[in-house]
Write a protein that holds these residues in place. Structure first.
Motif, PDB file in Angstrom:
ATOM      1  N   SER A   1       1.061   7.050   2.257  1.00 14.61           N
ATOM      2  CA  SER A   1      -0.009   7.847   2.868  1.00 14.61           C
ATOM      3  C   SER A   1      -1.071   6.939   3.485  1.00 14.61           C
ATOM      4  O   SER A   1      -1.606   7.246   4.554  1.00 14.61           O
ATOM      5  CB  SER A   1      -0.635   8.811   1.856  1.00 14.61           C
ATOM      6  OG  SER A   1      -1.151   8.115   0.757  1.00 14.61           O
ATOM      7  N   GLU A   2      -1.356   5.792   2.841  1.00 12.30           N
ATOM      8  CA  GLU A   2      -2.292   4.831   3.435  1.00 12.30           C
ATOM      9  C   GLU A   2      -1.720   4.268   4.731  1.00 12.30           C
ATOM     10  O   GLU A   2      -2.423   4.159   5.735  1.00 12.30           O
ATOM     11  CB  GLU A   2      -2.588   3.686   2.464  1.00 12.30           C
ATOM     12  CG  GLU A   2      -3.473   4.068   1.296  1.00 12.30           C
ATOM     13  CD  GLU A   2      -3.648   2.924   0.332  1.00 12.30           C
ATOM     14  OE1 GLU A   2      -4.733   2.319   0.328  1.00 12.30           O
ATOM     15  OE2 GLU A   2      -2.685   2.641  -0.421  1.00 12.30           O
TER      16      GLU A   2
ATOM     17  N   VAL B   1       0.847  -1.193   0.000  1.00 13.85           N
ATOM     18  CA  VAL B   1       0.000   0.000   0.000  1.00 13.85           C
ATOM     19  C   VAL B   1       0.881   1.240   0.000  1.00 13.85           C
ATOM     20  O   VAL B   1       2.071   1.165   0.291  1.00 13.85           O
ATOM     21  CB  VAL B   1      -0.970   0.033   1.219  1.00 13.85           C
ATOM     22  CG1 VAL B   1      -1.935  -1.132   1.190  1.00 13.85           C
ATOM     23  CG2 VAL B   1      -0.207   0.051   2.527  1.00 13.85           C
ATOM     24  N   SER B   2       0.291   2.366  -0.305  1.00 14.89           N
ATOM     25  CA  SER B   2       1.056   3.618  -0.360  1.00 14.89           C
ATOM     26  C   SER B   2       1.473   4.073   1.038  1.00 14.89           C
ATOM     27  O   SER B   2       0.884   3.678   2.042  1.00 14.89           O
ATOM     28  CB  SER B   2       0.222   4.715  -1.026  1.00 14.89           C
ATOM     29  OG  SER B   2      -0.832   5.111  -0.162  1.00 14.89           O
TER      30      SER B   2
ATOM     31  N   GLY C   1      -1.819   6.741   7.586  1.00 16.71           N
ATOM     32  CA  GLY C   1      -3.161   6.983   8.076  1.00 16.71           C
ATOM     33  C   GLY C   1      -3.763   5.849   8.894  1.00 16.71           C
ATOM     34  O   GLY C   1      -4.797   6.018   9.533  1.00 16.71           O
ATOM     35  N   MET C   2      -3.134   4.690   8.902  1.00 15.77           N
ATOM     36  CA  MET C   2      -3.667   3.537   9.647  1.00 15.77           C
ATOM     37  C   MET C   2      -3.397   3.674  11.139  1.00 15.77           C
ATOM     38  O   MET C   2      -2.255   3.882  11.547  1.00 15.77           O
ATOM     39  CB  MET C   2      -3.052   2.238   9.142  1.00 15.77           C
ATOM     40  CG  MET C   2      -3.450   1.855   7.765  1.00 15.77           C
ATOM     41  SD  MET C   2      -2.606   0.318   7.298  1.00 15.77           S
ATOM     42  CE  MET C   2      -3.064   0.214   5.584  1.00 15.77           C
TER      43      MET C   2
END
Length: 148
Positions: A129-130, A126-127, A133-134
């Motif tokens: 930024s993803e 995943v990126s 954000g987790m």
């Protein structure tokens, strides 16, 4: 070639042996170790390394390696690895190209190690930024001891 398991250490510790070692009895205290204990441990290490010959590498080979996102573009480098007693790698610390993002911990179990023409790399599913954000990745960041 994709390496699915790695052996890490200063003296190459095979990761696939860690669960077995973790379940065995604790080694005797250093003051009670005999030369035979060390010789036995060395023989076990040789046996384990022989069975994992194609899937081993040194930590130094992965530190500084490029990290790619799901699109294949480089998003940073491996700044550090978080290893628990017994040799299991829990997380890779990624130094992002974006200075505002800083360093992001990545659960090592989801990262894939690649070897392209003898150059190691780490691929993320995943990126950044993803990841950032987790909530779980934020908890991981707080759980990792900070360097003094």
């Amino acid at each position: 070639m994709l390496i699915t398991r790695i052996a890490v250490c200063l003296a190459v510790i095979p990761l696939e042996a860690v669960p077995v070692l973790a379940q065995s009895s604790s080694p005797p205290p250093m003051s009670q170790m005999a030369p035979g204990d060390v010789a036995s441990a060395a023989a076990d290490a040789v046996k384990t390394l022989g069975s994992a010959a194609k899937d081993k590498l040194f930590v130094r080979d992965l530190l500084g390696a490029p990290v790619s996102g799901p699109d294949g573009g480089t998003v940073g480098t491996v700044a550090d690895l978080v290893v628990i007693p017994g040799g299991r790698v829990v997380a890779a610390i990624v130094a992002t190209k974006d200075k505002k993002m800083g360093h992001i911990p990545v659960p090592f179990s989801v990262a894939k190690i690649s070897n392209n023409a003898g150059k190691l790399g780490l691929a993320l599913p995943v990126s950044l930024s993803e990841l950032k954000g987790m909530k779980e990745v934020q908890s991981l960041a707080h759980a990792i001891p900070r360097k003094q």
